[in-house]
Design a protein around this motif. Sequence first.
Motif, mmCIF file in Angstrom:
data_model
loop_
_atom_site.group_PDB
_atom_site.id
_atom_site.type_symbol
_atom_site.label_atom_id
_atom_site.label_comp_id
_atom_site.label_asym_id
_atom_site.label_seq_id
_atom_site.Cartn_x
_atom_site.Cartn_y
_atom_site.Cartn_z
ATOM 1 N N CYS A 181 4.493 12.426 -3.354
ATOM 2 C CA CYS A 181 4.049 11.907 -2.047
ATOM 3 C C CYS A 181 4.473 10.456 -1.807
ATOM 4 O O CYS A 181 4.076 9.856 -0.798
ATOM 5 N N GLN A 182 5.276 9.900 -2.701
ATOM 6 C CA GLN A 182 5.585 8.469 -2.574
ATOM 7 C C GLN A 182 6.596 8.151 -1.479
ATOM 8 O O GLN A 182 6.774 6.999 -1.112
ATOM 9 N N GLU A 183 7.271 9.177 -0.960
ATOM 10 C CA GLU A 183 8.198 8.960 0.159
ATOM 11 C C GLU A 183 7.486 9.085 1.511
ATOM 12 O O GLU A 183 8.120 8.966 2.561
ATOM 13 N N LEU A 184 6.186 9.331 1.504
ATOM 14 C CA LEU A 184 5.453 9.606 2.744
ATOM 15 C C LEU A 184 5.541 8.445 3.739
ATOM 16 O O LEU A 184 5.816 8.645 4.910
ATOM 17 N N SER A 185 5.279 7.233 3.251
ATOM 18 C CA SER A 185 5.384 6.030 4.063
ATOM 19 C C SER A 185 4.773 6.188 5.460
ATOM 20 O O SER A 185 5.464 6.072 6.474
ATOM 21 N N PRO A 186 3.472 6.479 5.558
ATOM 22 C CA PRO A 186 2.854 6.738 6.867
ATOM 23 C C PRO A 186 2.892 5.501 7.768
ATOM 24 O O PRO A 186 2.714 4.378 7.299
ATOM 25 N N ASP A 187 3.143 5.749 9.043
ATOM 26 C CA ASP A 187 3.173 4.673 10.038
ATOM 27 C C ASP A 187 1.742 4.389 10.498
ATOM 28 O O ASP A 187 1.118 5.212 11.163
ATOM 29 N N LEU A 188 1.233 3.231 10.134
ATOM 30 C CA LEU A 188 -0.143 2.853 10.477
ATOM 31 C C LEU A 188 -0.169 1.858 11.641
ATOM 32 O O LEU A 188 -1.163 1.166 11.852
ATOM 33 N N ASN A 189 0.914 1.832 12.408
ATOM 34 C CA ASN A 189 1.049 0.884 13.514
ATOM 35 C C ASN A 189 0.477 1.471 14.813
ATOM 36 O O ASN A 189 1.164 1.619 15.817
ATOM 37 N N CYS A 190 -0.780 1.876 14.759
ATOM 38 C CA CYS A 190 -1.455 2.429 15.941
ATOM 39 C C CYS A 190 -2.925 2.061 15.860
ATOM 40 O O CYS A 190 -3.438 1.738 14.792
ATOM 41 N N GLU A 191 -3.607 2.125 17.001
ATOM 42 C CA GLU A 191 -5.017 1.713 17.018
ATOM 43 C C GLU A 191 -5.952 2.833 16.577
ATOM 44 O O GLU A 191 -6.923 2.608 15.857
ATOM 45 N N LEU B 204 4.766 5.343 -10.470
ATOM 46 C CA LEU B 204 4.801 6.165 -9.262
ATOM 47 C C LEU B 204 5.886 7.235 -9.267
ATOM 48 O O LEU B 204 5.935 8.049 -8.343
ATOM 49 N N THR B 205 6.743 7.245 -10.274
ATOM 50 C CA THR B 205 7.777 8.285 -10.329
ATOM 51 C C THR B 205 7.759 8.968 -11.687
ATOM 52 O O THR B 205 7.392 8.366 -12.703
ATOM 53 N N VAL B 206 8.180 10.220 -11.692
ATOM 54 C CA VAL B 206 8.275 10.975 -12.945
ATOM 55 C C VAL B 206 9.261 10.293 -13.886
ATOM 56 O O VAL B 206 9.038 10.228 -15.102
ATOM 57 N N GLU B 207 10.346 9.761 -13.327
ATOM 58 C CA GLU B 207 11.358 9.100 -14.167
ATOM 59 C C GLU B 207 10.773 7.917 -14.916
ATOM 60 O O GLU B 207 10.999 7.752 -16.117
ATOM 61 N N GLU B 208 9.994 7.081 -14.211
ATOM 62 C CA GLU B 208 9.336 5.943 -14.867
ATOM 63 C C GLU B 208 8.389 6.418 -15.966
ATOM 64 O O GLU B 208 8.345 5.848 -17.056
ATOM 65 N N MET B 209 7.615 7.445 -15.638
ATOM 66 C CA MET B 209 6.649 7.974 -16.603
ATOM 67 C C MET B 209 7.359 8.442 -17.881
ATOM 68 O O MET B 209 6.922 8.125 -19.001
ATOM 69 N N LEU B 210 8.431 9.182 -17.719
ATOM 70 C CA LEU B 210 9.157 9.720 -18.879
ATOM 71 C C LEU B 210 9.797 8.598 -19.683
ATOM 72 O O LEU B 210 9.827 8.629 -20.927
ATOM 73 N N GLN B 211 10.305 7.595 -18.983
ATOM 74 C CA GLN B 211 10.929 6.459 -19.679
ATOM 75 C C GLN B 211 9.929 5.761 -20.599
ATOM 76 O O GLN B 211 10.226 5.442 -21.744
#
Length: 489
Positions: free
Chosen positions: A164-174, A478-485
């Motif tokens: 879900c780390q690519e989600l990047s939700p846009d919170l620029n609303c009221e 935050l990534t599987v690659e980091e975790m495995l490293q």
Amino acid sequence: MLPWLSLRTGRSRWTSQLHDGINACGRAAFSICSPKVCIVGSGPAGFYTAQHLIKARQDVEVDIYERLPVPFGLVRFGVAPDHPEVKNVINTFTLTARNSRCSFYGNVNVGKDVSIEELQQAYHAVVLSYGAEGNRRMGVPGEDLAGVYSAKDFVGWYNGLPSCQELSPDLNCETAVILGQGNVALDVARILLAPTDILKKTDITQPALEALVQSQVRRVLIVGRRGPMQVACTIKEFREMVNLPDTRPEMMADDFEGVKEALKDLPRPRKRLTELMMKTALEIPSEKEQERQSKASRVWAFRFLRSPIEILANPDNSRTVGIRLAVNRLEGSGDGARAVPTGEVEDVTCGLLISSIGYKSLPIDPSVPFDSHKAIVPNNMGRVQHTAGLYCSGWLKTGPTGVIATTMNNSFDTARSVVEDMESGTVDVSAARPGSQSISGLLEERGVKPVTFSNWEKIDSLEMSRGEASGKPREKLLTVEEMLQVARK
């Protein structure tokens, strides 16, 4: 290579490894070979099942397989960052994982890296506890527009779930609208509105914290298709919303017409929750509370008797600008009341829409029975129908319902079924099974390198030290690659 050819080749390799396992125990010593149980999934259901099995039988050996390199499932990726006390159950799970008769194999994708059939051949019993990783869709036009998210993915984003780390939700609303009135919906509302000074002392991910610092969301509507006496949240979560700093509630008094008369017939937990909602909606707050609310910069509200009809788009159809809701009335009463459209509709302007209408389990393997309507594996007390030696626990068994304590009880029930079947002979534990000995061989051949629990503890240690450096309990990788490293250092 054709799939069926690949499977057949894997099975022949397994046969020789099975013979090795039998020889290792000794043909005349079947009775002293340990019963071997495999658990798929390392969330609460998996660990509670393992805990009970190890306690119930002093000879059982349990192997837990997990798709991610890190354990604990929704305790890590689902529990709200500002609820650290709920995560204390990890201490109990860690004791189970460190038991000499329990092994953890992370970074193993069951159904892809190894089949259920191969696990069944290697173990006396296989317990499926992989939870509910799918989303229930709303089934309305526009739900794939930008600005529309599932609560599962939104929660995964701020809790560090790698997918879900690519989600990047846009919170620029009221205004944000959350569909659903369960505890997850309130978690999401609370995270959207909570002062970031509170959040920065939790294990929320740094990217999510930075996005929330910049968030323009000032109003959150929590929408449900039924009435106040059918909300799915608990009083604890509702009280947290009422007391959330720098916010004020905007409940509608009309929603509680006739509710007072029905209170006497409600079960105690439902009665207490309904009374608190009524107090919030109808009573004039104390002077101190009025002063607090008058200074609040953010607002939240429940909206009852509303169902989504359509997600509204901007002129170029690129993102959401609102939602069209059907206005409902109730037929029946209590938990069995049904929402029926009145024919009226209501449009609500919003730039962020989060659907919190439920998680759902997904099928793992064609060989495993699956009820696609209920999104569960059909079972009787955890015994998978028509498949001896195969079991399920947790949300895969019951559907996504209840809290961690509910999962604990249903997992213990499944473990009891496994033990009963071993003792009755329904599951034959007199013949040796190779367990992880053969599966490890298959994984090695397929280029899969599992993460052990001691490998996970390296990740854990690094996350804790990173958190300490920034005044947080943990800063997650935050990534599987980091975790495995980190795990393989």
